[in-house]
Design a protein around this motif. Structure first.
Motif, PDB file in Angstrom:
ATOM      1  N   GLU A 120       5.390  -0.233  -7.516  1.00 19.45           N
ATOM      2  CA  GLU A 120       5.143  -1.100  -6.356  1.00 19.45           C
ATOM      3  C   GLU A 120       3.645  -1.130  -6.051  1.00 19.45           C
ATOM      4  N   THR A 121       3.256  -2.073  -5.189  1.00 23.09           N
ATOM      5  CA  THR A 121       1.840  -2.213  -4.846  1.00 23.09           C
ATOM      6  C   THR A 121       1.563  -1.876  -3.384  1.00 23.09           C
ATOM      7  N   ARG A 122       2.460  -1.087  -2.769  1.00 26.21           N
ATOM      8  CA  ARG A 122       2.216  -0.651  -1.389  1.00 26.21           C
ATOM      9  C   ARG A 122       1.266   0.537  -1.341  1.00 26.21           C
ATOM     10  N   GLY A 123       1.365   1.389  -2.375  1.00 27.46           N
ATOM     11  CA  GLY A 123       0.605   2.622  -2.328  1.00 27.46           C
ATOM     12  C   GLY A 123      -0.140   2.948  -3.609  1.00 27.46           C
ATOM     13  N   THR A 124      -0.932   3.998  -3.527  1.00 31.50           N
ATOM     14  CA  THR A 124      -1.701   4.512  -4.667  1.00 31.50           C
ATOM     15  C   THR A 124      -1.652   6.037  -4.590  1.00 31.50           C
ATOM     16  N   HIS A 125      -2.101   6.697  -5.646  1.00 37.11           N
ATOM     17  CA  HIS A 125      -2.127   8.155  -5.623  1.00 37.11           C
ATOM     18  C   HIS A 125      -3.234   8.693  -6.512  1.00 37.11           C
ATOM     19  N   LYS A 131      -2.519  13.330  -4.110  1.00 35.79           N
ATOM     20  CA  LYS A 131      -2.616  12.808  -2.736  1.00 35.79           C
ATOM     21  C   LYS A 131      -2.338  11.306  -2.729  1.00 35.79           C
ATOM     22  N   GLU A 132      -1.537  10.863  -1.762  1.00 36.91           N
ATOM     23  CA  GLU A 132      -1.153   9.459  -1.676  1.00 36.91           C
ATOM     24  C   GLU A 132      -2.016   8.719  -0.666  1.00 36.91           C
ATOM     25  N   TYR A 133      -2.321   7.477  -1.010  1.00 34.12           N
ATOM     26  CA  TYR A 133      -3.106   6.604  -0.135  1.00 34.12           C
ATOM     27  C   TYR A 133      -2.424   5.236  -0.061  1.00 34.12           C
ATOM     28  N   PRO A 134      -2.543   4.538   1.068  1.00 34.63           N
ATOM     29  CA  PRO A 134      -2.058   3.148   1.101  1.00 34.63           C
ATOM     30  C   PRO A 134      -2.940   2.270   0.218  1.00 34.63           C
TER      31      PRO A 134
END
Length: 245
Positions: A120-125, A131-134
């Motif tokens: 998906e393209t809601r988040g990144t890591h 660590k997760e980022y929007p």
């Protein structure tokens, strides 16, 4: 339309129904599909543009090409087809959705049980510490010229939560496939059914409804085949089911 009634009949008499969606369900949201003559990949090779190798080894090219697709997808809104599936789930006629799409539109439409087999393209890591980022954080870093974008915690590389060419399939694929073990009917919407391993999933169920503008390799095995606009067809199926309550 008789085929709308046939589809509604099959859904109503099935104990468990799932949907499998591809790029075709999102074209009415202004997203070109991936493999048509006007689609995203008509101007670039997807195996390169959205590849893990390019992301890691040639980030300056990735953020000029492949990343632009992800950025565009992140800004779109669901259409009537996405909303019809969400309503079918809310009413108890649809158990969930397996989607090839990375546009987040099923979630935006209100669907709850979604298996995103291409990410998906809601988040990144962060690839180093996890660590997760929007997605907005990645966008902000890229706009400032930070390529590749770095983790604020450990300095590792932040990457999108999208399955790139060269990546392993995510847990959602196995989990979604297990859901189909006891599913009676699968509604395939907007998928060409030519991309492996997702194109094997229809073989897990006894009954198939295929809604796609163009023919698919599985049409002969389907109970109902409708080669028309998926937004209109899904809304009509929903209306037919609601009229029988």
């Amino acid at each position: 339309m008789d085929k709308i009634k046939e589809a509604a009949d099959l859904i109503l008499k099935s104990k468990k129904v799932f949907a499998l969606t591809g790029a075709g369900i999102s074209t009415d949201s202004g997203i070109p599909d991936f493999r048509s003559s006007t689609g995203y990949y008509s101007k670039m090779d997807p195996a390169l543009a959205l590849s893990k190798d390019r992301l890691l080894n040639h980030p300056e090219i990735f953020y000029k090409e492949g990343y632009k697709i992800l950025e565009d997808l992140n800004d779109q809104e669901p259409n009537g087809g996405h909303k019809a599936l969400a309503k079918l789930e809310k009413l108890g006629y649809l158990s969930g959705i397996i989607t090839q799409n990375i546009d987040n539109l099923h979630a935006k439409a209100g669907s709850k049980n979604i298996y995103e087999v291409h990410g998906e393209t809601r988040g990144t890591h962060c690839m180093k510490c996890g660590k997760e980022y929007p997605f907005a954080v990645m966008r902000e870093k890229v706009e400032k010229g930070e390529i590749p974008p770095k983790c604020d915690e450990c300095g590792g590389t932040i990457r999108p939560n999208v399955v790139m060419f060269g990546d392993m399939m995510p847990d959602d694929f196995e989990r979604g496939a297990r859901e189909l073990d006891n599913t009676d009917t699968l509604i395939v919407v907007g998928s060409s059914l030519t991309v492996s391993p997702v194109n094997f999933l229809p073989n897990y169920v006894d009954h198939l409804i295929i809604i796609n503008n163009d023919p698919t390799p599985m049409d002969r095995q389907a109970d109902v085949v409708i080669h028309e606009n998926s937004t209109i067809v899904l809304q009509e199926i929903l209306k037919e089911i609601e009229s029988r309550k």
